[in-house]
Design an enzyme around this catalytic site. Structure first.
Site, mmCIF file in Angstrom:
data_model
loop_
_atom_site.group_PDB
_atom_site.id
_atom_site.type_symbol
_atom_site.label_atom_id
_atom_site.label_comp_id
_atom_site.label_asym_id
_atom_site.label_seq_id
_atom_site.Cartn_x
_atom_site.Cartn_y
_atom_site.Cartn_z
ATOM 1 N N TYR A 52 0.853 -1.199 0.000
ATOM 2 C CA TYR A 52 0.000 0.000 0.000
ATOM 3 C C TYR A 52 0.880 1.236 0.000
ATOM 4 C CZ TYR A 52 -4.995 -0.382 -0.028
ATOM 5 O OH TYR A 52 -6.278 -0.501 -0.452
ATOM 6 N N GLU A 54 -0.486 4.733 -0.688
ATOM 7 C CA GLU A 54 -1.325 5.915 -1.001
ATOM 8 C C GLU A 54 -0.506 7.189 -0.835
ATOM 9 O OE1 GLU A 54 -4.789 5.706 1.445
ATOM 10 O OE2 GLU A 54 -5.769 4.249 0.148
ATOM 11 N N ASP A 198 -5.776 12.958 -25.660
ATOM 12 C CA ASP A 198 -5.744 11.563 -25.228
ATOM 13 C C ASP A 198 -4.958 10.785 -26.289
ATOM 14 O OD1 ASP A 198 -6.219 8.896 -24.759
ATOM 15 O OD2 ASP A 198 -8.377 9.105 -24.454
ATOM 16 N N THR A 224 -2.749 5.620 -22.311
ATOM 17 C CA THR A 224 -2.588 4.301 -21.714
ATOM 18 C C THR A 224 -1.118 3.940 -21.904
ATOM 19 O OG1 THR A 224 -3.129 3.224 -23.801
ATOM 20 C CG2 THR A 224 -4.933 3.504 -22.231
ATOM 21 N N LYS A 227 -0.643 0.133 -25.202
ATOM 22 C CA LYS A 227 -0.951 -0.033 -26.631
ATOM 23 C C LYS A 227 0.369 0.111 -27.407
ATOM 24 C CE LYS A 227 -5.775 1.499 -26.236
ATOM 25 N NZ LYS A 227 -6.108 1.792 -24.886
ATOM 26 N N ARG A 233 -0.600 -2.920 -18.679
ATOM 27 C CA ARG A 233 -1.910 -2.280 -18.765
ATOM 28 C C ARG A 233 -1.974 -1.153 -17.730
ATOM 29 N NH1 ARG A 233 -6.213 -3.434 -21.291
ATOM 30 N NH2 ARG A 233 -4.878 -4.898 -22.371
#
Ligand SMILES: Cc1ncc(COP(=O)(O)O)c(C=O)c1O
Length: 417
Positions: A52, A54, A198, A224, A227, A233
């Protein structure tokens, strides 16, 4: 504890093995997919998934973050260098979450956003009524020119002036031509709109200078990482000093909780790979392969939207062939060629059926395929379409596809631990 998936969970193991074999023994031509490197896969399968973290490097809400901080710093610095950006946020779990954070860093809910019309190539997050973008904002769209099937500056200018959006989204999921981001951004800025570019699809081309960059003109850039960029991913946001605080706040704590540290480590690996000179050679091959394939399909009298491509993808319009995208996708899949059905401009069919298929070259280019293979594959696709999806032709094609896959081994040394 057993560390071997095959004996620990045979059902999941079989599903994983089945997918790996599919990637090995079929031709992956979905434009949004790629094969990430063994080093990226290795980073994904690490105990960093347990952590974790954060917050952001150096200012976390949890202890024990020294090592994951290093991984995230590496990802940030490499992303900034790769794209020439002042600031990078590498935490978005996906392109969609990157867009959510970017829009709300620039405009309030209830304001007006404008993206490319979805059936013309835009993405769900650019204003679909079933997506957050269509539910949080008023949505207007710009369209492709009906004659050229391209995004034309004059049409765009007229549309922006008429609709007066607060935020314009540039970029697309299924548009085969380059977008000169700076020119479109000038128009949007003059009309008082903020701009998100984008580049989910073209990020690898942008990073290597083979597609115009939005950095320096658009307010925020989202992408992203899986691609053309060929990473794990995930999502990415780039911006200048002006919006960096707001972008970080809108990723965490607004849109997300703990970052996926194993994915962030894998992003760092992928950005490191993309900074190597061979990555530009690879991206050039992606474009060259797309153009050779497009030419072959055209020579075989198939109709491509805009007549060709400047990028990694093309759209085959099947209206003249009397076929639907859905049927063609399924037939090509039976032949071992994986594509996806896609709407074409002014599509007479519904989005679940469509009249087109989208075809991309990033994955096969990673596999090492080049001009000869593109010509062969172009012929095989044309054979299946011309035969009106004849099962004999499909069966014969499947055999040839399998032979070609064997000649270009993919993940040959990879096995599940
Ligand atoms: C242009 C564009 N933006 C955003 C996304 C969303 O990415 P993700 O599937 O990671 O949410 C996609 C995915 O296909 C895309 O094509």
């Amino acid at each position: 504890m057993c560390s071997c998936l095959a004996s620990a969970d045979p059902e999941v193991y079989r599903a994983v093995q089945g997918e790996v074999d599919r990637q090995r023994f079929t031709l992956e031509m979905i434009a949004s997919e790629n094969f990430c490197s063994p080093a990226v896969l290795a980073a994904l399968g690490t105990p960093l998934t347990n952590k974790y973290a954060e917050g952001y490097p150096g200012r976390r809400y949890y202890g024990g973050c020294e090592s994951v901080d290093i991984a995230e710093y590496l990802a940030i610095e490499r992303a900034k260098k790769l794209f020439g950006a002042d600031h990078a946020n590498v935490q978005p779990h996906s392109g969609s979450q990157a867009n959510l954070a970017a829009y709300l860093a620039l405009v309030e809910p209830g304001t007006k956003i404008m993206g490319m019309k979805l059936p013309h190539g835009g993405h769900l997050t650019h204003g679909s009524p079933v997506n957050f973008s269509g539910q949080l904002f008023q949505v207007v769209s710009y369209e492709l020119n009906p004659e050229t099937e391209r995004l034309e500056l004059d049409d765009f200018t007229a549309s922006v002036k008429e609709n007066r959006p607060d935020l314009v989204i540039l970029g697309a999921s299924a548009y085969p031509r380059a977008i000169d981001f700076a020119r479109f951004t000038d128009v949007a800025h003059e009309a008082g709109a903020k701009v998100v570019a984008d580049i989910a699809h073209t990020a690898g081309l942008v990073a290597t200078g083979l597609h115009p960059t939005p950095i320096g003109s658009c307010d925020i850039v989202t992408s992203t990482t899986h691609k053309t960029l060929r990473g794990p991913r995930g999502g990415l946001i780039l911006c200048g000093e002006e919006y960096k605080k707001e972008v970080d706040k809108k990723v965490f704590p607004f849109a997300q909780g703990g970052p996926l540290m194993h994915v962030i480590a894998a992003k760092a690996v992928a950005f490191g790979e993309a900074l190597q000179p061979q990555f530009k050679v690879y991206q050039q091959r992606v474009i060259d392969n797309a153009q050779i394939l497009a030419q072959r399909l055209t020579d075989r009298e198939l109709r491509l939207v805009t007549g060709g491509t400047d990028t990694h993808l093309m759209l085959l319009n099947l209206v003249p062939n009397g076929l639907t995208g859905k049927d063609a996708q399924q037939a090509l899949e039976r032949a071992g060629i994986t594509t996806n059905k896609n709407t074409v401009p002014n599509d007479p069919q519904s989005p679940m059926v469509t009249s087109g298929i989208r075809i991309g070259t990033p994955a096969l280019s990673t596999r090492g395929m080049g001009a000869n293979e593109m010509e062969l594959i172009g012929d095989w696709i044309a054979d299946v379409i011309e035969s009106k999806l004849d099962e004999e032709v499909i069966r014969a094609t499947r055999v040839k596809v399998r032979d070609l896959c064997d000649a270009f081994p993919q993940y040959a040394d990879w096995s599940i631990a």
